[in-house]
Write an enzyme that holds these catalytic residues in place. Structure first.
Site, PDB file in Angstrom:
ATOM      1  N   LYS A 169       0.829  -1.214   0.000  1.00  0.00           N
ATOM      2  CA  LYS A 169       0.000   0.000   0.000  1.00  0.00           C
ATOM      3  C   LYS A 169       0.867   1.269   0.000  1.00  0.00           C
ATOM      4  O   LYS A 169       2.085   1.213   0.272  1.00  0.00           O
ATOM      5  CB  LYS A 169      -0.915  -0.047   1.227  1.00  0.00           C
ATOM      6  CG  LYS A 169      -2.001  -1.123   1.146  1.00  0.00           C
ATOM      7  CD  LYS A 169      -2.818  -1.123   2.435  1.00  0.00           C
ATOM      8  CE  LYS A 169      -4.037  -1.998   2.347  1.00  0.00           C
ATOM      9  NZ  LYS A 169      -4.793  -1.959   3.643  1.00  0.00           N
ATOM     10  N   TYR A 227     -12.404  -2.846  -3.075  1.00  0.00           N
ATOM     11  CA  TYR A 227     -12.900  -2.760  -1.701  1.00  0.00           C
ATOM     12  C   TYR A 227     -14.429  -2.742  -1.626  1.00  0.00           C
ATOM     13  O   TYR A 227     -15.002  -2.266  -0.637  1.00  0.00           O
ATOM     14  CB  TYR A 227     -12.320  -1.524  -1.013  1.00  0.00           C
ATOM     15  CG  TYR A 227     -10.885  -1.719  -0.542  1.00  0.00           C
ATOM     16  CD1 TYR A 227     -10.542  -2.764   0.323  1.00  0.00           C
ATOM     17  CD2 TYR A 227      -9.878  -0.845  -0.954  1.00  0.00           C
ATOM     18  CE1 TYR A 227      -9.235  -2.932   0.760  1.00  0.00           C
ATOM     19  CE2 TYR A 227      -8.563  -1.015  -0.517  1.00  0.00           C
ATOM     20  CZ  TYR A 227      -8.255  -2.066   0.342  1.00  0.00           C
ATOM     21  OH  TYR A 227      -6.962  -2.233   0.796  1.00  0.00           O
ATOM     22  N   ASN A 244      -1.794   0.423   6.926  1.00  0.00           N
ATOM     23  CA  ASN A 244      -1.228  -0.794   7.520  1.00  0.00           C
ATOM     24  C   ASN A 244      -0.346  -1.578   6.537  1.00  0.00           C
ATOM     25  O   ASN A 244      -0.135  -2.768   6.685  1.00  0.00           O
ATOM     26  CB  ASN A 244      -2.358  -1.659   8.085  1.00  0.00           C
ATOM     27  CG  ASN A 244      -3.395  -2.004   7.037  1.00  0.00           C
ATOM     28  OD1 ASN A 244      -3.237  -1.686   5.869  1.00  0.00           O
ATOM     29  ND2 ASN A 244      -4.458  -2.667   7.456  1.00  0.00           N
ATOM     30  N   HIS A 295      -2.103  -5.359   1.782  1.00  0.00           N
ATOM     31  CA  HIS A 295      -3.366  -6.074   1.616  1.00  0.00           C
ATOM     32  C   HIS A 295      -3.045  -7.514   1.278  1.00  0.00           C
ATOM     33  O   HIS A 295      -2.086  -7.772   0.536  1.00  0.00           O
ATOM     34  CB  HIS A 295      -4.195  -5.485   0.465  1.00  0.00           C
ATOM     35  CG  HIS A 295      -5.318  -6.383   0.033  1.00  0.00           C
ATOM     36  ND1 HIS A 295      -6.547  -6.384   0.669  1.00  0.00           N
ATOM     37  CD2 HIS A 295      -5.388  -7.350  -0.917  1.00  0.00           C
ATOM     38  CE1 HIS A 295      -7.311  -7.308   0.102  1.00  0.00           C
ATOM     39  NE2 HIS A 295      -6.636  -7.909  -0.852  1.00  0.00           N
ATOM     40  N   GLU A 343     -10.131 -11.161  -6.743  1.00  0.00           N
ATOM     41  CA  GLU A 343      -9.247  -9.988  -6.657  1.00  0.00           C
ATOM     42  C   GLU A 343      -8.146 -10.027  -7.727  1.00  0.00           C
ATOM     43  O   GLU A 343      -7.808  -8.998  -8.317  1.00  0.00           O
ATOM     44  CB  GLU A 343      -8.602  -9.931  -5.267  1.00  0.00           C
ATOM     45  CG  GLU A 343      -9.595  -9.620  -4.162  1.00  0.00           C
ATOM     46  CD  GLU A 343      -8.973  -9.656  -2.774  1.00  0.00           C
ATOM     47  OE1 GLU A 343      -9.697  -9.400  -1.805  1.00  0.00           O
ATOM     48  OE2 GLU A 343      -7.760  -9.942  -2.656  1.00  0.00           O
TER      49      GLU A 343
END
Ligand code: IDP
Ligand code: MG
Length: 138
Positions: free
Chosen positions: A9, A49, A112, A115, A126
């Protein structure tokens, strides 16, 4: 063979952590079978998402994940989904176990660092958002 979609990310990309994070997954015996850098647009972010679209953090999450280029990768191995989720740790880095990627690198519950797919079924869905069949080398 099981596969998982992994994203590095923006917070981790901005701190130059992509190699270190992928190295941990490779070091754990997971095989890198696809890799690209991209800057996610709003439409891809909302699709990726989609299950969170009613959550209060959804708008911020889409803004964050589209704020800078990311790395998308596929890692493959026996039980890859579960193993990678374990290596990454809890969603909130403050609650993640010692030695996990999010504990070591994550900044807060949103930023964080990574993913990873949460089931083999979702991994396959995905993966299609990020890679074509001919970009994957198992
Ligand atoms: P996961 O990434 O551990 O699977 P999810 O619940 O699927 O966690 O949430 C997706 C992403 O949304 C998280 O990785 C994080 O970036 C963000 N997120 C989750 N919960 C919160 C929250 O309570 N506040 C802000 N962002 C959140
Ligand atoms: Mg999730």
């Amino acid at each position: 063979m099981e596969r998982s979609l992994v994203l590095i990310k923006p917070d981790a990309m901005e701190r130059g952590l992509a190699g270190a994070i992928m190295g941990r997954l490779q070091g754990a015996g997971l095989k890198l079978t696809a890799l690209r850098t991209l800057h996610m647009d709003k439409s891809l972010a909302e699709r990726h998402y989609a299950i969170h679209k009613e959550k209060p953090f959804f708008k911020d999450l889409v803004e964050y994940i589209t704020s800078a280029p990311i790395v998308a990768a596929i890692f493959e191995g026996d039980g890859a989904v579960e193993r990678i989720r374990k290596l990454m740790g809890a969603t909130d880095p403050a609650k993640a176990e010692e030695g996990t990627i999010r504990k070591d690198y994550g900044l807060d519950v949103q930023r964080n660092s990574t993913h990873a797919s949460d089931s083999p079924e979702n991994a396959e869905i995905e993966i299609k958002n990020f890679f074509s069949v001919k970009e994957i080398f198992s």
